[in-house]
Scaffold this active site. Structure first.
Site, mmCIF file in Angstrom:
data_model
loop_
_atom_site.group_PDB
_atom_site.id
_atom_site.type_symbol
_atom_site.label_atom_id
_atom_site.label_comp_id
_atom_site.label_asym_id
_atom_site.label_seq_id
_atom_site.Cartn_x
_atom_site.Cartn_y
_atom_site.Cartn_z
ATOM 1 N N SER A 7 0.847 -1.198 0.000
ATOM 2 C CA SER A 7 0.000 0.000 0.000
ATOM 3 C C SER A 7 0.881 1.247 0.000
ATOM 4 C CB SER A 7 -0.898 0.022 1.235
ATOM 5 O OG SER A 7 -1.445 1.331 1.406
ATOM 6 N N HIS A 32 -0.962 -1.830 -3.946
ATOM 7 C CA HIS A 32 -2.296 -1.674 -3.329
ATOM 8 C C HIS A 32 -2.630 -0.196 -3.279
ATOM 9 C CE1 HIS A 32 -5.624 -3.063 -0.767
ATOM 10 N NE2 HIS A 32 -5.401 -1.980 -0.037
ATOM 11 N N ASP A 34 -5.123 2.602 -2.222
ATOM 12 C CA ASP A 34 -6.212 2.892 -1.261
ATOM 13 C C ASP A 34 -6.925 4.188 -1.620
ATOM 14 O OD1 ASP A 34 -4.135 1.454 1.177
ATOM 15 O OD2 ASP A 34 -6.147 0.736 0.682
ATOM 16 N N MET A 36 -9.812 6.763 -1.082
ATOM 17 C CA MET A 36 -10.669 7.154 0.048
ATOM 18 C C MET A 36 -11.396 8.454 -0.298
ATOM 19 S SD MET A 36 -8.059 6.434 3.179
ATOM 20 C CE MET A 36 -7.361 4.806 3.404
ATOM 21 N N HIS A 65 -8.315 -0.594 -4.112
ATOM 22 C CA HIS A 65 -9.219 -0.767 -2.965
ATOM 23 C C HIS A 65 -10.067 0.492 -2.841
ATOM 24 C CE1 HIS A 65 -9.467 -1.378 1.707
ATOM 25 N NE2 HIS A 65 -10.650 -1.457 1.114
ATOM 26 N N MET A 67 -12.506 2.641 -1.089
ATOM 27 C CA MET A 67 -13.183 2.946 0.166
ATOM 28 C C MET A 67 -14.000 4.209 -0.085
ATOM 29 S SD MET A 67 -10.019 2.032 2.661
ATOM 30 C CE MET A 67 -8.848 2.205 1.300
ATOM 31 N N MET A 136 -10.755 -6.882 6.020
ATOM 32 C CA MET A 136 -10.074 -5.769 6.677
ATOM 33 C C MET A 136 -9.688 -6.169 8.103
ATOM 34 S SD MET A 136 -9.795 -3.429 4.468
ATOM 35 C CE MET A 136 -9.138 -2.150 5.548
ATOM 36 N N ASP A 174 -5.926 -7.021 4.953
ATOM 37 C CA ASP A 174 -5.458 -5.651 4.785
ATOM 38 C C ASP A 174 -5.558 -4.844 6.072
ATOM 39 O OD1 ASP A 174 -6.691 -2.942 2.612
ATOM 40 O OD2 ASP A 174 -4.914 -3.123 3.878
HETATM 41 C C1 DX5 Z 1 -6.666 1.153 5.354
HETATM 42 C C2 DX5 Z 1 -6.158 0.646 4.011
HETATM 43 C C3 DX5 Z 1 -4.988 -0.259 4.150
HETATM 44 C C4 DX5 Z 1 -3.799 0.403 4.836
HETATM 45 C C5 DX5 Z 1 -2.704 -0.616 4.985
HETATM 46 O O1 DX5 Z 1 -7.936 1.699 5.191
HETATM 47 O O2 DX5 Z 1 -7.156 -0.078 3.330
HETATM 48 O O3 DX5 Z 1 -4.609 -0.736 2.855
HETATM 49 O O4 DX5 Z 1 -3.351 1.477 4.064
HETATM 50 O O5 DX5 Z 1 -1.649 0.051 5.583
HETATM 51 P P1 DX5 Z 1 -0.972 -0.495 6.906
HETATM 52 O O6 DX5 Z 1 -0.260 -1.738 6.477
HETATM 53 O O7 DX5 Z 1 -0.060 0.645 7.264
HETATM 54 O O8 DX5 Z 1 -2.035 -0.760 7.906
HETATM 55 ZN ZN ZN Z 2 -6.456 -1.104 1.543
#
Ligand code: DX5
Ligand code: ZN
Length: 225
Positions: A7, A32, A34, A36, A65, A67, A136, A174
């Site tokens: 990530s 990965h 993320d 958001m 991913h 979110m 998660m 994750d």
């Molecule tokens: C959180 C993300 C994860 C996160 C993982 O909402 O979906 O992918 O960034 O990062 P670490 O490994 O730092 O928890």
């Molecule tokens: Zn993620």
């Protein structure tokens, strides 16, 4: 073979090109991404434009991913930007089966993510339609959080569900995974492990990835039936 999906959420956003090059040197399997929206999760990260820029710099598999609320509205944009797989949260989809169909029609692999408190039973009907199930192990929205130990049991149950109903589905975990717990997560049945802070919390990205791989090497899965 366990896949490592790095990530970039905790990477240096002022120099992501270097971060991606380091991940390639470290031979991570997936990137990965993320996404958001500040609505489904209390944080804002990036969107298709950044993914499109990163796509020009690497051939790494883009494990995207989402979110975000109303993901249906953005599937084509993320696919066009270069997403190889698109994972949506069960909690954001009114018609999940249609969303999965749309992702697959766009030519991407389709994933469903469950928040830590969402029961596994929610995906029992859809498991046969998806390519990836994301469990998660932190509450989504931030990198660098602590792994939630209660999710271990859920990971084992998810592995059993996948094995029973659709062995080809990849089980991804994750959040909060580092050298101290990757062995437990791998033995619980994860096929793909996401790591962010554990990779970017020091400048030695390659060394951090190597440590994670070493800790997860040769792990025996303690399946539950
Ligand atoms: C959180 C993300 C994860 C996160 C993982 O909402 O979906 O992918 O960034 O990062 P670490 O490994 O730092 O928890
Ligand atoms: Zn993620």
């Amino acid at each position: 073979m366990l896949k490592l999906s790095a990530s970039i959420l905790t990477a240096d956003f002022s120099d992501l090109k270097t971060a991606v090059a380091q991940l390639e040197e470290a031979q991570v399997d997936w990137l990965h991404l993320d996404v958001m929206d500040g609505h489904f999760v209390p944080n804002l990260s990036f969107g298709p434009m950044l993914i499109r820029s990163l796509r020009r710099t690497t051939k790494l598999y883009f494990d995207t991913h989402l979110m975000i609320s109303n993901p249906d509205e953005y599937l084509m944009e993320f696919r066009d930007a270069g997403a190889d797989s698109i994972t949506v949260h069960f909690e954001t989809c009114t018609h999940l089966s249609r969303t999965i169909q749309q992702i697959k029609q766009l030519g991407a692999k389709a994933g469903v993510a469950l928040n830590p408190s969402s029961p596994l039973s929610l995906v029992k009907e859809i498991i046969g339609e998806i390519d990836l199930l994301l469990i998660m192990s932190v509450n989504p929205g931030f990198g660098g959080q602590e792994f939630l130990p209660f999710t271990l049991k859920k990971i084992k149950e998810a592995a059993a569900l996948v094995r029973r109903y659709k062995p080809g589905v990849l089980l991804e975990v994750d959040g909060g995974i580092d050298a101290t717990n990757i062995q437990r997560v791998a033995s619980a049945g994860a096929d793909v492990i996401v790591a962010g802070a554990a990779i970017f919390n020091s400048r030695d990205v390659v060394g951090n990835v190597r440590l994670l791989r070493k800790k997860a090497k040769g792990v025996k899965r303690d399946f539950i039936v």
